[in-house]
Design an enzyme around this catalytic site. Structure first.
Site, short mmCIF file in Angstrom:
data_model
loop_
_atom_site.label_atom_id
_atom_site.label_comp_id
_atom_site.label_asym_id
_atom_site.label_seq_id
_atom_site.Cartn_x
_atom_site.Cartn_y
_atom_site.Cartn_z
N HIS A 1 0.80 -1.23 0.00
CA HIS A 1 0.00 0.00 0.00
C HIS A 1 0.83 1.27 0.00
CE1 HIS A 1 -3.16 -2.91 0.67
NE2 HIS A 1 -3.81 -2.08 -0.11
N GLU B 1 -10.57 -11.04 -6.92
CA GLU B 1 -9.20 -11.02 -6.42
C GLU B 1 -8.84 -12.31 -5.68
OE1 GLU B 1 -8.60 -7.69 -3.77
OE2 GLU B 1 -10.61 -7.83 -2.94
N ASN C 1 -3.68 -7.20 -7.56
CA ASN C 1 -2.69 -7.14 -6.47
C ASN C 1 -2.84 -8.36 -5.58
OD1 ASN C 1 -2.33 -4.68 -7.59
ND2 ASN C 1 -3.33 -3.53 -5.95
N ASP C 2 -4.08 -8.66 -5.22
CA ASP C 2 -4.32 -9.84 -4.40
C ASP C 2 -4.40 -11.10 -5.25
OD1 ASP C 2 -4.30 -8.98 -1.71
OD2 ASP C 2 -6.20 -7.96 -2.02
N ARG D 1 2.44 -10.34 -1.53
CA ARG D 1 2.67 -9.10 -2.28
C ARG D 1 3.55 -8.11 -1.52
NH1 ARG D 1 -3.39 -6.34 -2.10
NH2 ARG D 1 -2.42 -4.33 -2.42
N CYS E 1 -8.77 -3.07 -11.46
CA CYS E 1 -8.31 -1.96 -10.63
C CYS E 1 -7.05 -2.30 -9.86
CB CYS E 1 -9.41 -1.50 -9.68
SG CYS E 1 -9.94 -2.79 -8.55
C1 PEP Z 1 -6.23 -5.53 -5.52
O1 PEP Z 1 -6.13 -6.42 -4.68
O2 PEP Z 1 -5.84 -5.63 -6.69
C2 PEP Z 1 -6.82 -4.23 -5.17
C3 PEP Z 1 -7.06 -3.32 -6.08
O3 PEP Z 1 -7.11 -3.99 -3.86
P1 PEP Z 1 -6.02 -3.62 -2.74
O4 PEP Z 1 -4.73 -3.28 -3.43
O5 PEP Z 1 -6.57 -2.48 -1.98
O6 PEP Z 1 -5.94 -4.88 -1.94
MG MG Z 2 -7.22 -6.37 -2.80
#
Ligand code: PEP
Ligand code: MG
Length: 538
Positions: free
Chosen positions: A187, A429, A452-453, A463, A500
């Protein structure tokens, strides 16, 4: 030179400020010189007042007068003789250190407030705690390391920056940051891209190599940190900065151009945001909407849950600013690495696989419902859609929709306006959701792939962990299969599929996502123009 993972593009040259992890002991101490101890307490009170006055002015400017009122009430409490006097009396009569005296008084106040039935009075208890924490931090010197920044911008060097640290980062004071741990999708890295400041993460040991005041060059393009560079290297980087800024300027004309692929398909480029104020950058870079509003940042750096009214104002602000453009707001995705200081959750062996996101919300309607109500109420003011994170089965989505339906009924009874037909979608995800996309697509209005997840769960590669970042590969065939399966499933039902996760803005991944037919690309505002250019070339 130290090598790390490039997390946010750009270059910076600046002086280092280290975030130190401090663990201060707050044991009860016998104090002989009580006058000196009282003075120390008074100094912490004065400092707290100065900080609060500054915060009040800033929030009045950024969020409006009513939001700033809470800080006025905190200032009043600092001036309240009964409250501060009680601490001083304890120091004097019991000969104890100010921290413990303060702690005892705050606790006794909290007990009284918590025993009240009236919600409003209960909330005042949280104010006392908040003010108490601030005084405490100033007494122990545990105030935010960010308070140390004087006039010139600094490069923050830290073992790690927590999501709540990054929520406080102010671009006018920070030119870049470098951390020991973390990956491209942690993050802190995502926040750096939102703020458009260069960052290098996962250097393993940068905190051992520099000290406060050292000059460093942060190369967020290559992922390098150059410590105490010579004149020639500084010159070289100054010219790199010039070229880099010129390239950004060259992309500007793309701002208002429609994004059409080579085959003539129209796609949308949207932005991910974490705070209502981020909308400005989105509009500046020509975002066609918000593809992901990470609401958890509204819950951080405070002493209690943001009430429905405050959330409503935040969501309304964003949808109104975006005009008719879509705004996808995600329900609270807390857990994993995102923690709330006031929400005590048990330690878990595998927090990313644990009690988090939708799982927690479905279990805690006291948290979930006020947020859904706030989103629904804001939907009367623009094009708002609700998205649920971490959905792993149809059952979970239907449960979430059920709570949403209850909130709609409540609002109807209360005669509060909302858009009954607002879109609801889910993040894909979790691998099970990607594999079951055909089934899930029957129920939802849209998908948004959270790579991302999804990548970390599919490849079993954390990650956040720089030691396994070599495994964390968006282009791994297994990941690509899940993405394709999700897009195809949505399309077979005539529904749109967005992405996203950070992959949507990754220059190397965009061509294949265009080929797969992805409809919407949502990313940090700073990546949008470059992404548009690549999409249009593919
Ligand atoms: C993801 O997991 O790709 C996502 C957009 O959510 P976050 O990065 O907040 O876990
Ligand atoms: Mg996520």
């Amino acid at each position: 030179m130290k090598k790390g993972i490039p997390a946010s593009k750009g270059y910076a040259i600046g002086s280092v400020l280290i975030k130190r992890e401090s663990k201060i002991n707050v044991k009860k101490r016998y104090v002989k010189d009580v006058d000196k101890e009282e003075k120390r307490f008074q100094k912490a009170l004065d400092l707290s007042r100065k900080q609060l006055e500054k915060i009040k002015i800033k929030s009045e400017r950024e969020m409006g007068r009513d939001k700033a009122e809470v800080f006025e009430s905190h200032i009043m409490l600092l001036k309240d003789e009964e409250f501060t006097g009680a601490v001083k009396v304890r120091i004097k009569t019991d000969h104890i250190n100010a921290e413990v005296a303060l702690y005892e008084v705050v606790n006794s106040y909290m007990k009284i407030f918590n025993s009240m039935k009236d919600e409003y009075i209960k909330e005042r208890g949280a104010d006392v705690k908040d003010v108490g924490d601030r005084i405490f931090a100033n007494l122990t010197g545990r105030g935010s390391f960010l308070n140390k920044i004087k006039n010139d911008k600094v490069v923050i060097v830290a073992h790690d920056l927590t999501p709540s640290d990054t929520a406080q980062l102010d671009k006018s004071k920070i030119s870049a940051f470098v951390t020991d741990i973390g990956g491209r999708t942690s993050h802190s890295a995502i926040m750096a891209r939102t703020l458009e400041i260069p960052a290098v993460v996962g250097t393993m040991n940068i905190t051992d190599l520099v000290k406060d005041g050292d000059i460093v060059i942060v190369d967020g393009v290559e992922g390098n940190v150059i410590i105490n560079p010579d004149e020639n290297t500084i010159k070289e980087y100054k010219s790199k900065i010039k070229v880099y800024n010129m390239e950004i300027e060259k992309l500007r004309p793309l701002r208002d151009v429609e994004t059409i692929t080579k085959s003539g398909r129209k796609v949308k480029v949207l932005a991910n945001i974490g705070k209502p104020q981020d909308v400005e950058q989105v509009l500046k870079n020509g975002g066609e909407g918000i593809g992901l509003f990470r609401t958890e940042f509204l819950y951080m750096n405070r002493g209690d849950m943001p009430p429905e009214e405050e959330q409503f104002e935040a969501y309304k602000y964003v949808v109104e600013k975006m005009g008719n453009k879509p705004v996808v707001i995600r329900t609270l995705d807390i857990g994993g690495d995102k923690k709330l200081s006031y929400l005590l959750l048990p330690e878990e062996m595998n927090p990313f696989l644990g009690y988090r996101a939708i799982r927690l919300c479905l279990d805690r309607e006291d948290i979930f419902k006020p947020q859904l109500r706030a989103m629904l109420r804001a939907s009367a003011f623009g094009n708002l859609k609700i998205m649920f994170p971490m959905i792993s089965s149809v059952k979970e989505f239907l449960q979430a929709k059920n709570v949403l339906r209850q909130c709609m009924e409540e609002l109807e009874e209360e005669k509060l306006e909302f858009n009954r037909n607002l879109g609801t979608g889910i993040m894909i995800e979790v691998p099970s959701a990607a594999l079951e996309a055909a089934e899930l697509s029957k129920y939802v209005d849209f998908f948004s792939i959270g790579t991302n997840d999804l990548i970390q769960y599919t490849l079993a590669a954390d990650r956040m962990n720089e030691k396994v970042s070599y495994l964390y590969d968006p282009m791994h065939p297994a990941v690509l299969k899940l993405i394709k399966n999700t897009i195809d499933a949505a399309h077979r039902r005539g529904k749109p599929c967005a992405m996203c996760g950070e992959m949507a803005g990754d220059e190397n991944s965009i061509p294949i996502l265009v080929k797969y037919g992805l409809d919407e690309f949502s990313m940090s505002a700073s990546s949008m123009l470059k992404a548009k250019q690549i999409i249009m070339e593919n």
